[in-house]
Design a protein around this motif. Structure first.
Motif, PDB file in Angstrom:
ATOM      1  N   MET A   1       1.308   2.881   2.695  1.00 11.29           N
ATOM      2  CA  MET A   1       1.385   4.373   2.100  1.00 11.29           C
ATOM      3  C   MET A   1       2.261   4.899   2.828  1.00 11.29           C
ATOM      4  O   MET A   1       2.536   4.991   4.037  1.00 11.29           O
ATOM      5  CB  MET A   1       0.051   5.159   1.867  1.00 11.29           C
ATOM      6  N   LYS A   2       3.257   5.644   1.951  1.00  6.36           N
ATOM      7  CA  LYS A   2       4.251   6.486   2.611  1.00  6.36           C
ATOM      8  C   LYS A   2       3.655   7.675   3.410  1.00  6.36           C
ATOM      9  O   LYS A   2       4.248   7.959   4.624  1.00  6.36           O
ATOM     10  CB  LYS A   2       4.898   7.266   1.395  1.00  6.36           C
ATOM     11  N   ARG A   3       2.787   8.141   3.140  1.00  3.70           N
ATOM     12  CA  ARG A   3       2.207   9.411   3.657  1.00  3.70           C
ATOM     13  C   ARG A   3       1.582   9.078   5.098  1.00  3.70           C
ATOM     14  O   ARG A   3       1.701   9.857   5.876  1.00  3.70           O
ATOM     15  CB  ARG A   3       1.059  10.109   2.766  1.00  3.70           C
TER      16      ARG A   3
ATOM     17  N   ASP B   1       1.422   5.717  -4.054  1.00  6.85           N
ATOM     18  CA  ASP B   1       0.580   5.461  -2.840  1.00  6.85           C
ATOM     19  C   ASP B   1      -0.599   4.806  -2.678  1.00  6.85           C
ATOM     20  O   ASP B   1      -0.762   3.621  -2.302  1.00  6.85           O
ATOM     21  CB  ASP B   1       0.498   6.953  -1.956  1.00  6.85           C
ATOM     22  N   TYR B   2      -1.521   5.286  -3.365  1.00  8.45           N
ATOM     23  CA  TYR B   2      -2.921   4.882  -3.531  1.00  8.45           C
ATOM     24  C   TYR B   2      -3.001   3.476  -3.978  1.00  8.45           C
ATOM     25  O   TYR B   2      -3.749   2.585  -3.898  1.00  8.45           O
ATOM     26  CB  TYR B   2      -4.145   5.696  -4.057  1.00  8.45           C
TER      27      TYR B   2
ATOM     28  N   ASP C   1      -2.927   1.955   5.689  1.00  9.69           N
ATOM     29  CA  ASP C   1      -1.759   3.221   6.281  1.00  9.69           C
ATOM     30  C   ASP C   1      -0.335   2.536   6.175  1.00  9.69           C
ATOM     31  O   ASP C   1       0.573   3.233   5.863  1.00  9.69           O
ATOM     32  CB  ASP C   1      -2.373   3.345   7.662  1.00  9.69           C
TER      33      ASP C   1
ATOM     34  N   MET D   1       1.077  12.209  -5.061  1.00 10.50           N
ATOM     35  CA  MET D   1       1.503  11.169  -4.099  1.00 10.50           C
ATOM     36  C   MET D   1       1.446   9.946  -5.015  1.00 10.50           C
ATOM     37  O   MET D   1       0.878   8.886  -4.614  1.00 10.50           O
ATOM     38  CB  MET D   1       0.731  10.907  -2.867  1.00 10.50           C
TER      39      MET D   1
ATOM     40  N   ASP E   1      -0.658   1.330  -4.695  1.00 13.46           N
ATOM     41  CA  ASP E   1       0.336   0.266  -3.667  1.00 13.46           C
ATOM     42  C   ASP E   1      -0.834  -0.200  -2.610  1.00 13.46           C
ATOM     43  O   ASP E   1      -0.638  -1.357  -2.278  1.00 13.46           O
ATOM     44  CB  ASP E   1       1.426   0.971  -2.801  1.00 13.46           C
TER      45      ASP E   1
END
Lengths: 61, 311
Positions: B80-82, B199-200, B77, B196, B202
């Motif tokens: 990830m940016k989200r 994200d995943y 978490d 996105m 990274d």
């Protein structure tokens, strides 16, 4: 860190404590109402192993 | 009593809202809505107080599994940016607190549901919590690109639990609602994974976009959407369907198929040009898609007493 009663950390914690208090009170009320509904909805008098209520008792009030 | 001078989080004291955020309130909304529909679509009426309390305990159970998920996934978490602003990566709540909250609320919700509804519903809730926290979060999410497919099952159980709250038994109809959410989850999340972008990657989560590439993900979205459309429209002709549901399903699935087809026929260059507009629109539509399908099931069930719902 000073532990005087008016310390800023007490103010911050107050909101959280009041919130937890309200939730616990709500939980207690919910359990009470739920219990009341369960008891009045379920026909305990006719539960297995119990005698049938005597005729005429229901509706006398 | 803890001496506040030794508190590790002396600079920031977690507020009630931070703990609430651990329960994933937005996921909880979906859980509550679908569980309510499952409960009201059942042929047995439930006392409002019992229904309210039972749905509340299902929501608490769902929140508990969310807290356990955040405890376990805190490391990814943070990347990830989200999800970087979630309470644990943001430093607002300690991981141990999230674990304690998750375990405590899991136990409380399952026990209370057993008392308010029945043992079968409580058993299903316990199974759902374990499925989401252990099978999905701890095992599948980091192990297989099918993580979303199988993990989606956890989010699909609430209407089944809702139905069991009312009836105390299984039936085919709640499993149709289960299948609707189960088949909807992959295209919904894969569209998100497409826009996105990094994200995943990274976070080293083996999303389909990372393991099989973006063209394959686009194809998967199309295939799943076709299967979902067949299921969603077919449900109209079952006991929970009717005219309202059929019209809703036909319109929504036509739009959803069109969106999926466009996604399938695009490549990254085209998507980059309009900043993933088609994928973003598809994702937004997917939210309405599920809400309106369940809304239609609810409408059919609500109108039945007046002889209007159903066939």
């Amino acid at each position: 860190m000073d532990l005087r009663a008016e310390h800023e950390i007490h103010t911050r914690r107050k909101g959280r404590n009041v919130g937890v208090g309200i939730m616990l009170a709500g939980f207690v009320v919910l359990i009470m109402v739920l219990t009341f509904v369960k008891i009045t909805q379920t026909d305990f008098a006719r539960a297995p192993g119990t005698a049938m209520p005597a005729a005429g008792i229901e509706g006398t009030n | 009593m803890t001496d506040i001078t030794n508190s590790p989080s002396a600079e920031y004291e977690a507020q009630l809202g931070d703990y609430f955020a651990l329960l994933k309130p937005r996921v909880m909304q979906l859980v509550v809505f679908t569980a309510v529909v499952g409960m009201l679509a059942a042929p047995v009426s439930v006392h409002p107080v019992i229904g309210f309390a039972s749905i509340l305990f299902v929501a608490i159970g769902a929140g508990a599994s969310g807290a356990l998920n955040m405890w376990w996934d805190a490391d990814i978490d943070a990347v990830m940016k989200r999800t970087a602003k979630r309470p644990i990566p943001a430093g607002k709540v300690q991981p141990g607190e999230a674990l304690a909250l998750g375990v405590a609320l899991s136990g409380l919700s399952v026990m209370m549901l057993a008392l308010s509804a029945n043992l079968l519903a409580a058993g299903m809730l316990l199974f759902t919590i374990i499925f989401y926290a252990v099978v999905y979060s701890m095992w599948l999410k980091r192990a297989t690109p099918q993580n979303i497919v199988i993990g989606g099952a956890a989010g699909a159980f609430p209407p089944v639990i809702g139905w069991i709250i009312a009836t105390g038994s299984f039936a085919i109809e709640p499993w149709l609602m289960f299948a609707l959410i189960f088949m909807w989850t992959p295209p919904h999340f894969w569209a998100l994974a497409l826009f996105m972008r990094s994200d995943y990657d990274d976070a080293n989560v083996p999303m389909l976009t990372v393991t099989h590439g973006r063209p394959s993900t686009r194809k998967h979205i199309w295939v799943y959407t076709v299967l979902l459309a067949i299921l969603a429209v077919g449900t109209a002709f079952t006991a929970i369907g009717g005219y309202i549901y059929l019209v809703t399903a036909l319109i929504l699935n036509a739009l959803f198929l069109l969106g999926a087809y466009r996604i399938w026929n695009r490549d990254e260059v085209m998507a980059e040009e309009d900043n993933y507009l088609v994928e973003r629109k598809f994702f937004r539509l997917s939210l309405y898609y599920l809400f309106l399908h369940f809304g239609a099931i609810l409408a059919e069930a609500s109108l039945k007493p007046w002889g209007l719902g159903g066939w």
